[in-house]
Scaffold this motif. Structure first.
Motif, PDB file in Angstrom:
ATOM      1  N   ILE A  68       0.848  -1.203   0.000  1.00 42.00           N
ATOM      2  CA  ILE A  68       0.000   0.000   0.000  1.00 42.00           C
ATOM      3  C   ILE A  68       0.880   1.249   0.000  1.00 42.00           C
ATOM      4  O   ILE A  68       0.636   2.202  -0.755  1.00 42.00           O
ATOM      5  CB  ILE A  68      -0.969  -0.014   1.195  1.00 42.00           C
ATOM      6  CG1 ILE A  68      -2.001  -1.136   1.015  1.00 42.00           C
ATOM      7  CG2 ILE A  68      -1.664   1.334   1.361  1.00 42.00           C
ATOM      8  CD1 ILE A  68      -2.839  -1.418   2.247  1.00 42.00           C
ATOM      9  N   LEU A  69       1.903   1.258   0.836  1.00 40.01           N
ATOM     10  CA  LEU A  69       2.817   2.392   0.900  1.00 40.01           C
ATOM     11  C   LEU A  69       3.472   2.633  -0.454  1.00 40.01           C
ATOM     12  O   LEU A  69       3.550   3.773  -0.923  1.00 40.01           O
ATOM     13  CB  LEU A  69       3.880   2.146   1.978  1.00 40.01           C
ATOM     14  CG  LEU A  69       4.919   3.244   2.172  1.00 40.01           C
ATOM     15  CD1 LEU A  69       4.266   4.544   2.626  1.00 40.01           C
ATOM     16  CD2 LEU A  69       5.964   2.797   3.177  1.00 40.01           C
ATOM     17  N   GLU A  70       3.919   1.578  -1.086  1.00 42.35           N
ATOM     18  CA  GLU A  70       4.547   1.672  -2.407  1.00 42.35           C
ATOM     19  C   GLU A  70       3.579   2.267  -3.425  1.00 42.35           C
ATOM     20  O   GLU A  70       3.934   3.157  -4.197  1.00 42.35           O
ATOM     21  CB  GLU A  70       5.016   0.279  -2.852  1.00 42.35           C
ATOM     22  CG  GLU A  70       5.698   0.246  -4.189  1.00 42.35           C
ATOM     23  CD  GLU A  70       7.104   0.827  -4.168  1.00 42.35           C
ATOM     24  OE1 GLU A  70       7.561   1.269  -5.233  1.00 42.35           O
ATOM     25  OE2 GLU A  70       7.728   0.857  -3.092  1.00 42.35           O
ATOM     26  N   THR A  71       2.340   1.793  -3.425  1.00 39.34           N
ATOM     27  CA  THR A  71       1.318   2.296  -4.338  1.00 39.34           C
ATOM     28  C   THR A  71       1.075   3.784  -4.121  1.00 39.34           C
ATOM     29  O   THR A  71       1.017   4.568  -5.080  1.00 39.34           O
ATOM     30  CB  THR A  71      -0.007   1.521  -4.147  1.00 39.34           C
ATOM     31  OG1 THR A  71       0.247   0.132  -4.414  1.00 39.34           O
ATOM     32  CG2 THR A  71      -1.089   2.022  -5.071  1.00 39.34           C
ATOM     33  N   TYR A  72       0.936   4.193  -2.887  1.00 35.98           N
ATOM     34  CA  TYR A  72       0.691   5.615  -2.555  1.00 35.98           C
ATOM     35  C   TYR A  72       1.883   6.473  -2.969  1.00 35.98           C
ATOM     36  O   TYR A  72       1.714   7.565  -3.521  1.00 35.98           O
ATOM     37  CB  TYR A  72       0.416   5.778  -1.066  1.00 35.98           C
ATOM     38  CG  TYR A  72      -0.942   5.304  -0.612  1.00 35.98           C
ATOM     39  CD1 TYR A  72      -1.828   4.626  -1.454  1.00 35.98           C
ATOM     40  CD2 TYR A  72      -1.346   5.519   0.689  1.00 35.98           C
ATOM     41  CE1 TYR A  72      -3.052   4.199  -1.023  1.00 35.98           C
ATOM     42  CE2 TYR A  72      -2.597   5.086   1.133  1.00 35.98           C
ATOM     43  CZ  TYR A  72      -3.440   4.425   0.282  1.00 35.98           C
ATOM     44  OH  TYR A  72      -4.664   3.996   0.719  1.00 35.98           O
ATOM     45  N   MET A  73       3.100   5.990  -2.711  1.00 37.42           N
ATOM     46  CA  MET A  73       4.292   6.758  -3.059  1.00 37.42           C
ATOM     47  C   MET A  73       4.405   6.927  -4.577  1.00 37.42           C
ATOM     48  O   MET A  73       4.745   8.002  -5.064  1.00 37.42           O
ATOM     49  CB  MET A  73       5.538   6.114  -2.471  1.00 37.42           C
ATOM     50  CG  MET A  73       5.604   6.257  -0.960  1.00 37.42           C
ATOM     51  SD  MET A  73       7.026   5.428  -0.221  1.00 37.42           S
ATOM     52  CE  MET A  73       8.341   6.536  -0.692  1.00 37.42           C
ATOM     53  N   GLN A  74       4.078   5.872  -5.309  1.00 37.16           N
ATOM     54  CA  GLN A  74       4.094   5.977  -6.778  1.00 37.16           C
ATOM     55  C   GLN A  74       3.047   6.958  -7.257  1.00 37.16           C
ATOM     56  O   GLN A  74       3.293   7.769  -8.147  1.00 37.16           O
ATOM     57  CB  GLN A  74       3.871   4.598  -7.399  1.00 37.16           C
ATOM     58  CG  GLN A  74       5.082   3.705  -7.312  1.00 37.16           C
ATOM     59  CD  GLN A  74       4.841   2.334  -7.920  1.00 37.16           C
ATOM     60  OE1 GLN A  74       3.763   2.024  -8.397  1.00 37.16           O
ATOM     61  NE2 GLN A  74       5.873   1.495  -7.893  1.00 37.16           N
ATOM     62  N   ALA A  75       1.869   6.925  -6.650  1.00 32.89           N
ATOM     63  CA  ALA A  75       0.791   7.847  -7.037  1.00 32.89           C
ATOM     64  C   ALA A  75       1.186   9.304  -6.785  1.00 32.89           C
ATOM     65  O   ALA A  75       0.747  10.201  -7.507  1.00 32.89           O
ATOM     66  CB  ALA A  75      -0.487   7.516  -6.255  1.00 32.89           C
ATOM     67  N   LEU A  76       2.007   9.529  -5.790  1.00 34.71           N
ATOM     68  CA  LEU A  76       2.449  10.883  -5.452  1.00 34.71           C
ATOM     69  C   LEU A  76       3.753  11.269  -6.157  1.00 34.71           C
ATOM     70  O   LEU A  76       4.292  12.348  -5.932  1.00 34.71           O
ATOM     71  CB  LEU A  76       2.631  11.015  -3.941  1.00 34.71           C
ATOM     72  CG  LEU A  76       1.356  10.876  -3.120  1.00 34.71           C
ATOM     73  CD1 LEU A  76       1.679  10.795  -1.632  1.00 34.71           C
ATOM     74  CD2 LEU A  76       0.412  12.040  -3.387  1.00 34.71           C
ATOM     75  N   GLY A  77       4.250  10.377  -7.015  1.00 37.16           N
ATOM     76  CA  GLY A  77       5.478  10.655  -7.764  1.00 37.16           C
ATOM     77  C   GLY A  77       6.714  10.642  -6.887  1.00 37.16           C
ATOM     78  O   GLY A  77       7.713  11.288  -7.210  1.00 37.16           O
ATOM     79  N   MET A  78       6.675   9.902  -5.834  1.00 36.85           N
ATOM     80  CA  MET A  78       7.803   9.836  -4.908  1.00 36.85           C
ATOM     81  C   MET A  78       8.752   8.691  -5.241  1.00 36.85           C
ATOM     82  O   MET A  78       9.798   8.566  -4.637  1.00 36.85           O
ATOM     83  CB  MET A  78       7.303   9.712  -3.467  1.00 36.85           C
ATOM     84  CG  MET A  78       6.496  10.902  -3.012  1.00 36.85           C
ATOM     85  SD  MET A  78       5.759  10.687  -1.377  1.00 36.85           S
ATOM     86  CE  MET A  78       7.226  10.670  -0.338  1.00 36.85           C
ATOM     87  N   LYS A  79       8.392   7.855  -6.206  1.00 34.41           N
ATOM     88  CA  LYS A  79       9.225   6.703  -6.592  1.00 34.41           C
ATOM     89  C   LYS A  79       9.388   6.700  -8.083  1.00 34.41           C
ATOM     90  O   LYS A  79       8.598   7.094  -8.848  1.00 34.41           O
ATOM     91  CB  LYS A  79       8.576   5.395  -6.134  1.00 34.41           C
ATOM     92  CG  LYS A  79       8.733   5.209  -4.652  1.00 34.41           C
ATOM     93  CD  LYS A  79       9.520   3.975  -4.408  1.00 34.41           C
ATOM     94  CE  LYS A  79       9.816   3.821  -2.941  1.00 34.41           C
ATOM     95  NZ  LYS A  79      10.617   2.743  -2.640  1.00 34.41           N
TER      96      LYS A  79
END
Length: 79
Positions: A68-79
Protein backbone atom coordinates in the motif's frame (compact mmCIF):
# COMPACT_ATOMS: atom_id res chain seq x y z
CA UNK A 1 -18.72 -6.49 56.02
CA UNK A 2 -18.78 -6.79 52.22
CA UNK A 3 -17.80 -3.11 51.91
CA UNK A 4 -14.66 -3.78 53.91
CA UNK A 5 -13.80 -6.82 51.79
CA UNK A 6 -14.45 -4.89 48.57
CA UNK A 7 -12.28 -1.99 49.79
CA UNK A 8 -9.44 -4.37 50.70
CA UNK A 9 -9.70 -6.11 47.35
CA UNK A 10 -9.76 -2.77 45.52
CA UNK A 11 -6.68 -1.60 47.43
CA UNK A 12 -4.81 -4.79 46.53
CA UNK A 13 -5.70 -4.45 42.86
CA UNK A 14 -4.56 -0.83 42.80
CA UNK A 15 -1.31 -1.71 44.54
CA UNK A 16 -0.65 -4.52 42.02
CA UNK A 17 -1.29 -2.14 39.14
CA UNK A 18 1.04 0.43 40.70
CA UNK A 19 3.82 -2.17 41.04
CA UNK A 20 3.36 -3.17 37.41
CA UNK A 21 3.54 0.48 36.35
CA UNK A 22 6.85 0.78 38.21
CA UNK A 23 8.14 -2.36 36.49
CA UNK A 24 6.99 -0.97 33.15
CA UNK A 25 8.88 2.26 33.83
CA UNK A 26 11.97 0.26 34.73
CA UNK A 27 11.77 -1.74 31.52
CA UNK A 28 11.26 1.46 29.48
CA UNK A 29 14.38 2.90 31.14
CA UNK A 30 16.29 -0.29 30.25
CA UNK A 31 15.21 -0.02 26.61
CA UNK A 32 16.27 3.63 26.60
CA UNK A 33 19.71 2.57 27.90
CA UNK A 34 20.05 -0.07 25.17
CA UNK A 35 19.15 2.49 22.51
CA UNK A 36 21.66 4.97 23.95
CA UNK A 37 24.34 2.26 23.82
CA UNK A 38 23.41 1.41 20.23
CA UNK A 39 23.57 5.09 19.26
CA UNK A 40 26.97 5.48 20.92
CA UNK A 41 28.21 2.55 18.82
CA UNK A 42 27.03 4.25 15.63
CA UNK A 43 23.73 2.46 15.00
CA UNK A 44 20.68 4.34 13.74
CA UNK A 45 18.15 3.94 16.54
CA UNK A 46 15.23 5.10 14.40
CA UNK A 47 15.95 2.25 12.01
CA UNK A 48 16.28 -0.15 14.93
CA UNK A 49 12.89 0.91 16.31
CA UNK A 50 11.34 0.51 12.84
CA UNK A 51 12.78 -3.02 12.59
CA UNK A 52 11.41 -3.84 16.05
CA UNK A 53 7.95 -2.65 14.97
CA UNK A 54 8.14 -4.73 11.78
CA UNK A 55 9.21 -7.85 13.69
CA UNK A 56 6.08 -7.59 15.87
CA UNK A 57 3.85 -7.97 12.81
CA UNK A 58 2.91 -11.04 10.83
CA UNK A 59 4.82 -11.28 7.56
CA UNK A 60 1.62 -10.95 5.52
CA UNK A 61 0.50 -7.88 7.45
CA UNK A 62 3.85 -6.18 6.89
CA UNK A 63 3.91 -7.06 3.19
CA UNK A 64 0.40 -5.66 2.71
CA UNK A 65 1.36 -2.39 4.44
CA UNK A 66 4.48 -2.11 2.30
CA UNK A 67 2.51 -2.73 -0.90
CA UNK A 68 0.00 0.00 0.00
CA UNK A 69 2.82 2.39 0.90
CA UNK A 70 4.55 1.67 -2.41
CA UNK A 71 1.32 2.30 -4.34
CA UNK A 72 0.69 5.61 -2.56
CA UNK A 73 4.29 6.76 -3.06
CA UNK A 74 4.09 5.98 -6.78
CA UNK A 75 0.79 7.85 -7.04
CA UNK A 76 2.45 10.88 -5.45
CA UNK A 77 5.48 10.65 -7.76
CA UNK A 78 7.80 9.84 -4.91
CA UNK A 79 9.23 6.70 -6.59
Amino acid sequence: MSDIIAADELKLLIERAERLEEEKKGIADDIKDVMAEAKSRGYDTKAMRKIMAIRKKRKEEYQEEEAILETYMQALGMK
